[in-house]
Design an enzyme around this catalytic site. Structure first.
Site, PDB file in Angstrom:
ATOM      1  N   GLY A 133       0.911  -1.250   0.144  1.00 32.91           N
ATOM      2  CA  GLY A 133       0.059   0.081  -0.063  1.00 32.91           C
ATOM      3  C   GLY A 133       0.768   1.125   0.053  1.00 32.91           C
ATOM      4  N   GLY A 134       2.127   1.174   0.409  1.00 31.16           N
ATOM      5  CA  GLY A 134       3.214   2.101   0.455  1.00 31.16           C
ATOM      6  C   GLY A 134       2.763   3.406   1.177  1.00 31.16           C
TER       7      GLY A 134
ATOM      8  N   ILE B 186       0.475  18.982   2.100  1.00 30.97           N
ATOM      9  CA  ILE B 186       0.319  18.313   3.509  1.00 30.97           C
ATOM     10  C   ILE B 186       0.404  19.163   4.647  1.00 30.97           C
ATOM     11  CG2 ILE B 186       1.840  16.436   4.790  1.00 30.97           C
ATOM     12  CD1 ILE B 186       2.841  15.582   2.160  1.00 30.97           C
TER      13      ILE B 186
ATOM     14  N   ARG C 163       8.417  16.226  -1.340  1.00 29.80           N
ATOM     15  CA  ARG C 163       8.677  15.153  -1.323  1.00 29.80           C
ATOM     16  C   ARG C 163       9.584  15.078  -2.736  1.00 29.80           C
ATOM     17  NH1 ARG C 163       6.070  11.371   2.067  1.00 29.80           N
ATOM     18  NH2 ARG C 163       6.906   9.761   0.566  1.00 29.80           N
TER      19      ARG C 163
ATOM     20  N   ASP D  87       5.570   8.320  -8.036  1.00 27.96           N
ATOM     21  CA  ASP D  87       6.275   9.368  -7.526  1.00 27.96           C
ATOM     22  C   ASP D  87       7.959   9.442  -8.112  1.00 27.96           C
ATOM     23  OD1 ASP D  87       4.077  10.086  -6.297  1.00 27.96           O
ATOM     24  OD2 ASP D  87       5.122  10.281  -4.425  1.00 27.96           O
TER      25      ASP D  87
ATOM     26  N   HIS E 153     -30.954  17.504  -8.976  1.00 23.74           N
ATOM     27  CA  HIS E 153     -31.382  18.634  -8.006  1.00 23.74           C
ATOM     28  C   HIS E 153     -32.005  17.835  -6.849  1.00 23.74           C
ATOM     29  CE1 HIS E 153     -32.735  22.429  -6.699  1.00 23.74           C
ATOM     30  NE2 HIS E 153     -33.902  22.000  -6.446  1.00 23.74           N
TER      31      HIS E 153
HETATM   32  P1  NAI Z   1       4.188  20.851  -1.609  1.00 27.81           P
HETATM   33  O1  NAI Z   1       5.010  20.970  -2.723  1.00 27.81           O
HETATM   34  O2  NAI Z   1       2.648  20.765  -1.773  1.00 27.81           O
HETATM   35  O3  NAI Z   1       4.399  21.791  -0.547  1.00 27.81           O
HETATM   36  C1  NAI Z   1       5.517  22.149   0.089  1.00 27.81           C
HETATM   37  C2  NAI Z   1       5.411  23.482   0.548  1.00 27.81           C
HETATM   38  O4  NAI Z   1       6.588  23.802   1.179  1.00 27.81           O
HETATM   39  C3  NAI Z   1       5.540  24.673  -0.425  1.00 27.81           C
HETATM   40  O5  NAI Z   1       4.163  25.728  -0.215  1.00 27.81           O
HETATM   41  C4  NAI Z   1       6.941  25.287  -0.519  1.00 27.81           C
HETATM   42  O6  NAI Z   1       6.733  26.667  -0.686  1.00 27.81           O
HETATM   43  C5  NAI Z   1       7.109  25.015   1.095  1.00 27.81           C
HETATM   44  N1  NAI Z   1       8.534  25.374   1.481  1.00 27.81           N
HETATM   45  C6  NAI Z   1       9.468  24.669   0.784  1.00 27.81           C
HETATM   46  N2  NAI Z   1      10.682  24.936   1.293  1.00 27.81           N
HETATM   47  C7  NAI Z   1      10.449  25.758   2.476  1.00 27.81           C
HETATM   48  C8  NAI Z   1      10.954  26.548   3.616  1.00 27.81           C
HETATM   49  N3  NAI Z   1      12.447  26.437   3.564  1.00 27.81           N
HETATM   50  N4  NAI Z   1      10.345  27.082   4.565  1.00 27.81           N
HETATM   51  C9  NAI Z   1       8.929  27.306   4.406  1.00 27.81           C
HETATM   52  N5  NAI Z   1       8.211  26.574   3.419  1.00 27.81           N
HETATM   53  C10 NAI Z   1       8.909  25.871   2.545  1.00 27.81           C
HETATM   54  O7  NAI Z   1       4.692  19.561  -0.757  1.00 27.81           O
HETATM   55  P2  NAI Z   1       4.060  18.672   0.599  1.00 27.81           P
HETATM   56  O8  NAI Z   1       2.652  19.378   1.188  1.00 27.81           O
HETATM   57  O9  NAI Z   1       5.134  18.170   1.481  1.00 27.81           O
HETATM   58  O10 NAI Z   1       3.428  17.360  -0.206  1.00 27.81           O
HETATM   59  C11 NAI Z   1       4.163  16.485  -1.035  1.00 27.81           C
HETATM   60  C12 NAI Z   1       3.582  15.916  -2.110  1.00 27.81           C
HETATM   61  O11 NAI Z   1       2.601  15.085  -1.697  1.00 27.81           O
HETATM   62  C13 NAI Z   1       3.007  16.629  -3.162  1.00 27.81           C
HETATM   63  O12 NAI Z   1       3.570  16.303  -4.379  1.00 27.81           O
HETATM   64  C14 NAI Z   1       1.638  16.752  -2.997  1.00 27.81           C
HETATM   65  O13 NAI Z   1       0.946  17.022  -4.159  1.00 27.81           O
HETATM   66  C15 NAI Z   1       1.368  15.351  -2.585  1.00 27.81           C
HETATM   67  N6  NAI Z   1       0.203  15.275  -1.550  1.00 27.81           N
HETATM   68  C16 NAI Z   1      -1.165  15.276  -1.997  1.00 27.81           C
HETATM   69  C17 NAI Z   1      -2.055  15.172  -1.209  1.00 27.81           C
HETATM   70  C18 NAI Z   1      -3.483  15.526  -1.887  1.00 27.81           C
HETATM   71  O14 NAI Z   1      -3.803  15.407  -2.839  1.00 27.81           O
HETATM   72  N7  NAI Z   1      -4.513  15.784  -0.927  1.00 27.81           N
HETATM   73  C19 NAI Z   1      -2.032  15.023   0.333  1.00 27.81           C
HETATM   74  C20 NAI Z   1      -0.528  15.283   0.654  1.00 27.81           C
HETATM   75  C21 NAI Z   1       0.414  14.985  -0.301  1.00 27.81           C
END
Ligand code: NAI
Length: 460
Positions: A39-40, A181, A268, A307, A438
């Site tokens: 499931g990773g 996240i 990530r 990923d 509706h």
């Molecule tokens: P993300 O790329 O969405 O957000 C990382 C955030 O950290 C960005 O806003 C960035 O500007 C900020 N950041 C980077 N370096 C920083 C620093 N030094 N200080 C302060 N802020 C900084 O990555 P996130 O949230 O970690 O998610 C990882 C992956 O997992 C993404 O590709 C995301 O699409 C996926 N994911 C998707 C979900 C969903 O679809 N609901 C839920 C969780 C994760």
């Protein structure tokens, strides 16, 4: 390919396990190697457990607004242990389901860490067993990113996986990174009663999301009691007594935020470190494995999906890529298209998008933008969930829908209609002239499209 091809899949996450099931249903002999849990990340430490936790947060919100519905509740208590236990039971139910499917598909599941021996063989490090295959799919996923500042390795600094194993609710948390996240966790913790501060480097939360939608989410996040600091550059973390102090700058001003725990959610990155792709010459660039539209690497017979290939890192896309890879391996030509990939944020309000943002679409097209607010939708009024809107961006000449962005109730479910429409290159007129049931929230999509084709009924 032999009559019964042997396919080896490295990684049992949402790229690898659906690929294994598809390949077995297509007649292949499949081996799936997983070093940790089937499931990773998605099932065990990502999508599913976080959504289970956010559902508990949603119950808190329902309790708080119960009186609006004529139900008086006499207070509530958060039993954090029980919240986490429910999350675990949701995860284990689903992982057991996946294991049963793998068993039913007669997939040979091997527990261990794979390393390439040659382009057709891997070794299981823990046992030394070698496995040969006609084709190999790399689906090893990603790992949390970090930032090079002092104190980042401190004992109170958690990544999202560690946060999912908390045994007690922290009184306060500083979240570094206000992406998907970060905001989801911030909202969960705040709903449980934790004092939360988000430090985001960019000028607004959830960069990459349509700006109008992102700023509505940011406003609601702040209104829910979370401190949000944008444009913050983190300089270091120091432990002071029972607290951790994060020093950051905004412009030329230096400030601090302190908390019991620090949660690091700064993105990530693809992870293929243990499998030694260099031994077989698989090309990788900027930390991600390079594939063509058929998900094949530069080495014939070696494919990659999810990923580990970088780009958009989303579970549903990983599954689509994994299935695309095995279809190509087994002789059914298939090519990935990234035109209509939905993305969802399970916050309050929920956010879901597909296609181009207004900012991006405006750079390459003459656009028209239609909006419809949920407060004018009957079902949203019934639900007492009035915040947000559906926003449709279309091409001014052809009417083709270029992007749909929803913020509001059940946005993450509603987006599927827009994904199908975009996949089929539909116009705003196609959405507007489709009879929607509706009363449903989906009517907001139809009415947003109507604003581009003669006017919505339920707004003046
Ligand atoms: P993300 O790329 O969405 O957000 C990382 C955030 O950290 C960005 O806003 C960035 O500007 C900020 N950041 C980077 N370096 C920083 C620093 N030094 N200080 C302060 N802020 C900084 O990555 P996130 O949230 O970690 O998610 C990882 C992956 O997992 C993404 O590709 C995301 O699409 C996926 N994911 C998707 C979900 C969903 O679809 N609901 C839920 C969780 C994760």
């Amino acid at each position: 390919m032999p009559e019964v091809p042997r396919i080896l899949i490295i990684g049992g996450g949402v790229a690898g396990y659906p690929a294994a099931i598809r390949a077995s249903r297509m007649g292949a002999e499949v081996t799936l190697i997983e070093r940790d849990a089937i499931g990773g990340t998605c099932l065990n430490w990502g999508c599913i457990p976080t959504k289970a936790l956010l559902q508990s947060a949603s119950v808190v919100r329902t309790m708080k607004s119960a009186e609006t519905f004529g139900i008086r509740c006499h207070g509530y208590d958060v039993d954090f242990g029980a919240v986490m236990k429910r999350k675990d039971s949701v995860v284990s139910r689903l992982t057991r389901g996946v294991s049963a499917l793998l068993k039913a598909g007669k997939i040979n599941v091997v527990q261990g860490t794979a390393t390439f021996v040659d382009s057709k063989t891997v070794q299981v490090n823990e046992t030394g067993v070698k496995i040969r295959a006609d084709a190999i799919l790399i689906a090893t996923g990603s790992k949390p990113g970090s930032i090079p500042v002092e104190g980042i390795d401190g004992p109170d600094v958690m990544d999202s996986k560690q946060a999912l194993s908390l045994t007690s609710l922290p009184a306060s948390v500083v979240v570094i990174g206000g992406g998907v996240i970060g905001v989801e966790f911030a909202q969960f913790l705040a709903a449980m009663g934790t004092r939360v501060t988000i430090l985001e480097m960019m000028p607004g939360l959830v960069p990459g999301v349509d700006r109008e939608v992102a700023s509505l989410l940011e406003k609601r996040t702040i209104m829910s009691g979370i401190d949000v600091v944008t444009g913050a550059s983190v300089k270091g973390i120091a432990r002071m007594g029972a607290h951790n102090v994060v020093t950051y700058t905004v412009g030329d001003k230096t400030a601090t935020a302190s908390a019991e725990k620090i949660l690091l959610t700064v993105g990530r990155r693809p992870d293929f470190s243990p499998i030694d792709v260099d031994r077989v010459g698989v090309r990788h660039e900027n930390g991600a494995i390079v594939v063509d539209e058929h998900m094949q690497t530069n080495i014939p017979g070696i494919y990659a999906a999810g990923d580990v290939v970088g780009g958009i890192m989303l579970a549903h896309l990983a599954s689509a890529e994994g299935e695309c890879a095995v279809k190509n391996i087994l002789g059914t030509r298939d090519a990935m298209s990234y035109r209509a990939v939905p993305s969802c944020i399970y916050t309050s309000p929920e956010v879901a998008s597909v296609g181009l943002t207004e900012e991006k679409a405006g750079q390459s097209h003459d656009i028209r933008v239609g909006r419809f607010p949920f407060r004018a939708n009957g079902k949203a009024v019934v639900l007492n969930d009035l915040e947000g809107m559906v926003k449709i961006i279309s091409d001014g000449t052809s009417g083709e829908v270029l992007g749909v962005h929803i913020i509001g109730p059940h946005a993450t479910d509603l987006i599927a209609e827009a994904v199908l429409g975009m996949r089929k290159q539909m116009t705003a007129g196609d959405f507007a002239h489709t009879i929607h049931p509706h009363p449903t929230l989906s009517e907001a999509i139809m009415e947003a499209a109507m604003t581009l084709t003669g006017g919505a009924i339920h707004v003046p």
